[in-house]
Design a protein around this motif. Structure first.
Motif, mmCIF file in Angstrom:
data_model
loop_
_atom_site.group_PDB
_atom_site.id
_atom_site.type_symbol
_atom_site.label_atom_id
_atom_site.label_comp_id
_atom_site.label_asym_id
_atom_site.label_seq_id
_atom_site.Cartn_x
_atom_site.Cartn_y
_atom_site.Cartn_z
ATOM 1 N N GLY A 1 57.235 47.122 47.630
ATOM 2 C CA GLY A 1 58.665 46.916 47.467
ATOM 3 C C GLY A 1 59.026 45.993 46.314
ATOM 4 N N LYS A 2 58.063 45.183 45.860
ATOM 5 C CA LYS A 2 58.310 44.268 44.741
ATOM 6 C C LYS A 2 57.355 44.537 43.582
ATOM 7 C CE LYS A 2 60.037 40.482 47.560
ATOM 8 N NZ LYS A 2 59.673 39.254 48.225
ATOM 9 N N VAL A 3 56.112 44.779 43.917
ATOM 10 C CA VAL A 3 55.095 45.022 42.890
ATOM 11 C C VAL A 3 54.267 46.254 43.270
ATOM 12 C CG1 VAL A 3 54.880 42.611 42.182
ATOM 13 C CG2 VAL A 3 53.393 43.490 43.965
ATOM 14 N N ILE A 4 53.600 46.794 42.257
ATOM 15 C CA ILE A 4 52.671 47.905 42.468
ATOM 16 C C ILE A 4 51.281 47.365 42.177
ATOM 17 C CG2 ILE A 4 51.905 50.144 41.605
ATOM 18 C CD1 ILE A 4 54.828 50.768 40.940
ATOM 19 N N ARG A 5 50.368 47.663 43.083
ATOM 20 C CA ARG A 5 48.983 47.238 42.883
ATOM 21 C C ARG A 5 48.107 48.469 42.685
ATOM 22 N NH1 ARG A 5 51.040 43.632 46.403
ATOM 23 N NH2 ARG A 5 50.758 41.429 45.912
ATOM 24 N N LEU A 6 47.244 48.387 41.696
ATOM 25 C CA LEU A 6 46.254 49.443 41.468
ATOM 26 C C LEU A 6 44.895 48.825 41.752
ATOM 27 C CD1 LEU A 6 47.499 50.873 38.054
ATOM 28 C CD2 LEU A 6 47.888 51.817 40.307
ATOM 29 N N ILE A 7 44.238 49.318 42.788
ATOM 30 C CA ILE A 7 42.928 48.776 43.137
ATOM 31 C C ILE A 7 41.869 49.764 42.660
ATOM 32 C CG2 ILE A 7 41.426 48.086 45.023
ATOM 33 C CD1 ILE A 7 44.208 47.246 46.385
ATOM 34 N N PHE A 8 40.985 49.266 41.804
ATOM 35 C CA PHE A 8 39.951 50.100 41.205
ATOM 36 C C PHE A 8 38.741 50.143 42.128
ATOM 37 C CE2 PHE A 8 42.685 49.219 37.778
ATOM 38 C CZ PHE A 8 42.442 50.140 36.787
ATOM 39 N N PRO A 9 38.431 51.311 42.673
ATOM 40 C CA PRO A 9 37.236 51.404 43.511
ATOM 41 C C PRO A 9 35.990 51.352 42.630
ATOM 42 C CG PRO A 9 38.216 53.562 43.212
ATOM 43 C CD PRO A 9 39.126 52.576 42.537
ATOM 44 N N PRO A 10 34.878 50.925 43.216
ATOM 45 C CA PRO A 10 33.645 50.939 42.418
ATOM 46 C C PRO A 10 33.312 52.374 42.014
ATOM 47 C CG PRO A 10 33.217 50.217 44.686
ATOM 48 C CD PRO A 10 34.683 50.451 44.567
ATOM 49 N N LEU A 11 32.788 52.540 40.811
ATOM 50 C CA LEU A 11 32.480 53.878 40.317
ATOM 51 C C LEU A 11 31.220 54.411 40.984
ATOM 52 C CD1 LEU A 11 33.065 53.320 36.501
ATOM 53 C CD2 LEU A 11 34.541 54.552 38.067
ATOM 54 N N THR A 12 31.263 55.685 41.367
ATOM 55 C CA THR A 12 30.064 56.319 41.913
ATOM 56 C C THR A 12 29.143 56.682 40.748
ATOM 57 O OG1 THR A 12 31.011 58.531 41.740
ATOM 58 C CG2 THR A 12 31.393 57.338 43.809
ATOM 59 N N GLU A 13 27.895 56.939 41.064
ATOM 60 C CA GLU A 13 26.924 57.314 40.028
ATOM 61 C C GLU A 13 27.371 58.590 39.321
ATOM 62 O OE1 GLU A 13 23.838 56.580 37.621
ATOM 63 O OE2 GLU A 13 24.450 55.293 39.259
ATOM 64 N N GLU A 14 27.900 59.536 40.121
ATOM 65 C CA GLU A 14 28.363 60.806 39.555
ATOM 66 C C GLU A 14 29.524 60.568 38.581
ATOM 67 O OE1 GLU A 14 30.741 64.608 41.317
ATOM 68 O OE2 GLU A 14 29.034 63.908 42.501
ATOM 69 N N ARG A 15 30.468 59.702 38.976
ATOM 70 C CA ARG A 15 31.627 59.411 38.122
ATOM 71 C C ARG A 15 31.187 58.701 36.850
ATOM 72 N NH1 ARG A 15 35.887 60.822 35.679
ATOM 73 N NH2 ARG A 15 37.481 59.261 35.444
ATOM 74 N N ARG A 16 30.213 57.816 36.968
ATOM 75 C CA ARG A 16 29.691 57.121 35.779
ATOM 76 C C ARG A 16 29.117 58.122 34.784
ATOM 77 N NH1 ARG A 16 29.092 51.496 36.579
ATOM 78 N NH2 ARG A 16 29.305 50.915 38.741
#
Length: 184
Positions: free
Chosen positions: A94-109
Motif C-alpha cells: 500500500g505504500k511501497v513495492i518490494r521485489l525479493i530476488f530468489p536465489p538463482l537455480t543452477e538451471e537459471r544460472r
C-alpha cells in the motif's frame, strides 16, 4: 585517415557501453536497481521511466524497494513490473513495492550465462561491422586519391589492431559477468 580511426574507436566504444548497459539489466542473484532501468510505467497516458516516478533503494542484498512519489501510481508500477521480463513478482503493502530476488537455480544460472554469451557475440558482430564500415571508408579515401596505397594498408592494420583490442575487452566483460552469475 586519422579521422576514420578516431570515428572507429568512438563507435566501438559505444558498442562496449551498450554491452555494459545490457549486462547491468541481467540479474546475477543480487538485487541491482539497474534491472528496472528499462521498465516504463503508464503515467496518465504517458510512458514514463520507473526511476523518474519513484525512489528505488536496496535495503538488503536480495531486495529492491520502490517507493513511488505519487501513491496513486502504485498499481500501475506493479502492473509494469509484472509485464516486464525481470521474472520477479512484486509485493505491494500500500505504500511501497518490494521485489525479493530468489536465489538463482543452477538451471537459471546456465540460461543467464548463455544470454551473456549471446549478448557478447552480438557486441562483437557490431564491432566487426564498424570495422567493415571503416575499411570501406579507407578504400574510398584511396579511390579518391586522398591517401596512398601504403597509407591504406597501414590504416587497415591499425583498424584490425583496434578491432582486436575491443573484441578482447568484450571477452573480458563477458568473463566477468559469467563469474558474477556463477558465484553463489
Amino acid at each position: 585517415m586519422e579521422k576514420v580511426l578516431a570515428a572507429t574507436k568512438e563507435r566501438m566504444e559505444k558498442c562496449l557501453d551498450s554491452l555494459e548497459r545490457d549486462y547491468k539489466t541481467i540479474r546475477a542473484g543480487r538485487a541491482n536497481p539497474s534491472v528496472l532501468d528499462r521498465i516504463t510505467v503508464d503515467y496518465y497516458g504517458c510512458p514514463t521511466p520507473l526511476n523518474q516516478m519513484a525512489a528505488i533503494s536496496v535495503p538488503e542484498p536480495k531486495m529492491i524497494m520502490i517507493q513511488p512519489w505519487d501513491a496513486s501510481t502504485l498499481r500501475s508500477i506493479e502492473k509494469a513490473i509484472n509485464a516486464s521480463d525481470i521474472g520477479i513478482n512484486p509485493s505491494n503493502d500500500g505504500k511501497v513495492i518490494r521485489l525479493i530476488f530468489p536465489p538463482l537455480t543452477e538451471e537459471r544460472r546456465k540460461e543467464l550465462v548463455k544470454e551473456v554469451s549471446k549478448r557478447a557475440e552480438d557486441a562483437k558482430v557490431a564491432i566487426r561491422n564498424v570495422r567493415r564500415d571503416s575499411m570501406d571508408d579507407l578504400k574510398k579515401l584511396k579511390k579518391d586519391n586522398e591517401i596512398t596505397e601504403d597509407d591504406q594498408k597501414t590504416g587497415e592494420k591499425k583498424l584490425q589492431d583496434i578491432t582486436d583490442s575491443y573484441v578482447k575487452q568484450t571477452d573480458e566483460m563477458e568473463k566477468k559477468k559469467e563469474q558474477e552469475i556463477l558465484s553463489i
